[in-house]
Design a protein around this motif. Structure first.
Motif, short mmCIF file in Angstrom:
data_model
loop_
_atom_site.label_atom_id
_atom_site.label_comp_id
_atom_site.label_asym_id
_atom_site.label_seq_id
_atom_site.Cartn_x
_atom_site.Cartn_y
_atom_site.Cartn_z
N SER A 1 51.83 15.82 16.56
CA SER A 1 53.08 15.41 17.20
C SER A 1 54.32 15.87 16.44
O SER A 1 55.41 15.93 17.01
CB SER A 1 53.12 13.88 17.34
OG SER A 1 52.05 13.42 18.12
N GLY A 2 54.14 16.15 15.14
CA GLY A 2 55.29 16.48 14.29
C GLY A 2 55.66 15.27 13.46
O GLY A 2 55.80 14.15 13.99
N TRP A 3 55.83 15.47 12.16
CA TRP A 3 56.06 14.34 11.26
C TRP A 3 57.40 13.64 11.51
O TRP A 3 57.58 12.49 11.11
CB TRP A 3 55.99 14.81 9.81
CG TRP A 3 54.62 15.30 9.42
CD1 TRP A 3 54.23 16.59 9.22
CD2 TRP A 3 53.47 14.50 9.22
NE1 TRP A 3 52.89 16.64 8.90
CE2 TRP A 3 52.40 15.37 8.88
CE3 TRP A 3 53.21 13.13 9.28
CZ2 TRP A 3 51.10 14.92 8.62
CZ3 TRP A 3 51.92 12.67 9.01
CH2 TRP A 3 50.89 13.56 8.68
N THR A 4 58.33 14.32 12.16
CA THR A 4 59.64 13.70 12.42
C THR A 4 59.78 13.20 13.86
O THR A 4 60.87 12.76 14.24
CB THR A 4 60.77 14.71 12.14
OG1 THR A 4 60.58 15.88 12.94
CG2 THR A 4 60.75 15.12 10.67
N SER A 5 58.70 13.26 14.64
CA SER A 5 58.77 12.76 16.01
C SER A 5 58.98 11.25 16.01
O SER A 5 58.57 10.55 15.07
CB SER A 5 57.50 13.11 16.78
OG SER A 5 56.37 12.44 16.23
#
Length: 499
Positions: A232-236
């Motif tokens: 998902s992406g670590w900053t989502s």
């Protein structure tokens, strides 16, 4: 107090204990198989059940999240509700969910099944390990039992890929689920006869509901973040929110445990140097050694083009090597010390993993990786036995369940963190590549990830140096199960047994 004795030829006590050990080892094999048995079958599962490329990972991740999230609860449940009771309940969950999994017709059912299997594993693992640690007296007897149990568990991590490949190649993907049904059923029947009934608690102990809720919620969210973050992406938003809630829940859990009269996880257990080091090593073990089958599967199937059956057969060598290593580890732990055993196993494992990395290439054959697989596998087996001996040393019998849950929770979190890091490293150079260029990039990335894993294993050797040079061993009899008197009587009679 009468000291428990065992037959010198087997080291497992009475015939009843020998059968119990065989069943506990077989149950551990089932747990370990489920970590990797679906890897080889994933392409067929995805194609037949309508998974997208993004959702297919949840066939693996749903199991990992539920397993990691409920381990502490499973450990405490084993202490309070009975180790044998939880052992039977967990195996029943495994059998039922595996049956449904083999019959699944859509992706949603499959993900739900894998989550229930993970819950079953979270209940089964600490129950199995705490039964080993309470049925067998600390010292040589327990070391031998842990070697048998550990041989089944460590080998199962690679045997899962072997069996998954064979079953998928011969019978299709559903067979990797159906196989668990008769296996779990056989262990349930055997356990009813061979494993002593739980003794009724001599004291009233609460379940620490606030601790259970905050620990389970916090660890589940933490494992979810580690598993889903790379996708998902670590900053989502979802990952950031889940991570923040996990931190809050775990902080609340720590505060609750510090004040609770009967905590889910007594914080004083962290003062046990052997348990603390054992937890750290299980964390490192799962983030390094146990990630190797994933990268080997990628190498064999995606780079070298092996079929599911060929990939499964390729895991026979490491499976045999790991089994041999667990037996070496038991002998070392009994004759020297747990510290020396773990340092030796981790150093051998690190060197073997370096040799394995040098054998990884786009054009190399299977023979190029065999030396590394053998040496790394032996080191892995030695380490697996030693780390569970360390985690159980000096822990009171009535807290073996929660101690097992603590060690296995760090194991699951370590696996999620290690695999996420290593996959990111391995995949960093594959974007935009196709054909032979993609194969070469995948092989190069796999090689780099294996080198990093070798460095992590060596770090584990440094952690092992914090263990006492020779832990104080209490040769107390396994007195917290009904039937202990029967066990002691059989041992005095010198009854031989075969594990």
């Amino acid at each position: 107090m009468t000291t428990s004795r065992t037959d010198s030829r087997s080291g497992t006590g009475t015939p009843r204990l020998g059968w119990a050990l065989a069943l506990l080892a077989f149950a551990q094999l089932i747990i370990s198989l489920d970590f990797n048995i679906v890897f080889v079958a994933l392409p067929e599962i995805g194609a037949e059940l309508g998974f997208t490329d993004q959702s297919l990972q949840w066939v693996v991740s749903a199991y990992a999240v539920a397993f990691g999230g409920f381990l502490l609860l499973g450990g405490r449940a084993a202490d309070l509700l009975g180790r044998r009771n939880m052992f039977l309940l967990a195996l029943s969950l495994y059998a039922l969910s595996s049956l449904v999994g083999g019959l699944a017709q859509n992706s949603e059912t499959m993900i739900a099944v894998r989550a229930v299997q993970g819950l079953g594993g979270a209940l089964l693992f600490p129950a199995t390990l705490s039964l080993i640690n309470t049925l067998f007296a600390e010292g040589p007897q327990r070391n031998r039992a842990l070697a048998v149990w550990g041989g089944a568990g460590a080998s199962g991590l690679t045997l899962g890929s072997l069996l998954g490949g064979l079953l998928t190649g011969w019978f299709g993907w559903a067979s990797v689920f159906f196989v668990n049904v008769p296996l779990a059923g056989a262990v349930i029947v055997g356990a009813l006869a061979a494993i002593p009934r739980d003794r009724r608690a001599q004291e009233r102990r609460s379940f620490d509901l606030p601790g259970a809720v905050t620990a389970t919620g916090g660890v589940t969210l933490l494992v979810y973040v580690l598993v889903q973050g790379p996708e998902s992406g670590w900053t989502s938003t979802g990952i950031v929110v889940s991570a923040a809630v996990a931190v809050v829940l775990l902080a609340l859990f720590t505060a609750i445990e510090a004040r609770s009269r009967d905590p889910l996880m007594p914080l004083r257990l962290f003062r046990n140097r052997s348990l603390a080091a054992g937890m750290a090593i299980t964390f490192i073990f799962m983030g390094t050694f146990s990630a190797l089958p994933y990268f080997l599967t990628v190498l064999f199937q995606n780079v070298h083009g092996y079929s599911a059956l060929q990939t499964g057969m390729a895991f026979l060598v490491p499976s045999l090597s790991i089994a041999a290593g667990t037996q070496i580890g038991e002998r070392m732990a009994t004759r020297t010390a747990t510290r020396a055993t773990l340092v030796t196993g981790l150093v051998i494992g690190s060197l073997g993993t370096v040799v394995l990395a040098f054998g990884v290439s786009a054009d190399g054959g299977y023979g190029a990786v065999v030396p590394g697989l053998i040496v790394s596998g032996i080191g892995q087996g030695i380490t697996w036995t030693g780390m569970w001996i360390a985690a159980a040393s000096g822990v009171d019998g009535k807290e073996q369940g929660v101690a097992s849950g603590m060690a296995s929770t760090t194991q699951q979190i370590g696996g999620a963190i290690g695999l996420a890091i290593l996959i990111a490293i391995a995949n960093s150079g594959i974007d935009g590549r196709e054909g032979d260029a993609l194969r070469t990039a995948m092989a190069d990335g796999t090689q780099t990830a294996v080198f990093v894993a070798a460095a992590g294993i060596l770090l584990g050797a440094l952690v092992a140096l914090t263990l006492p040079r020779r832990a104080a061993t209490r040769h107390a009899p396994p007195a917290d199960q009904e039937g202990a008197a029967e066990t002691a009587a059989g041992e005095k009679a010198g009854a031989p047994t075969q594990a």
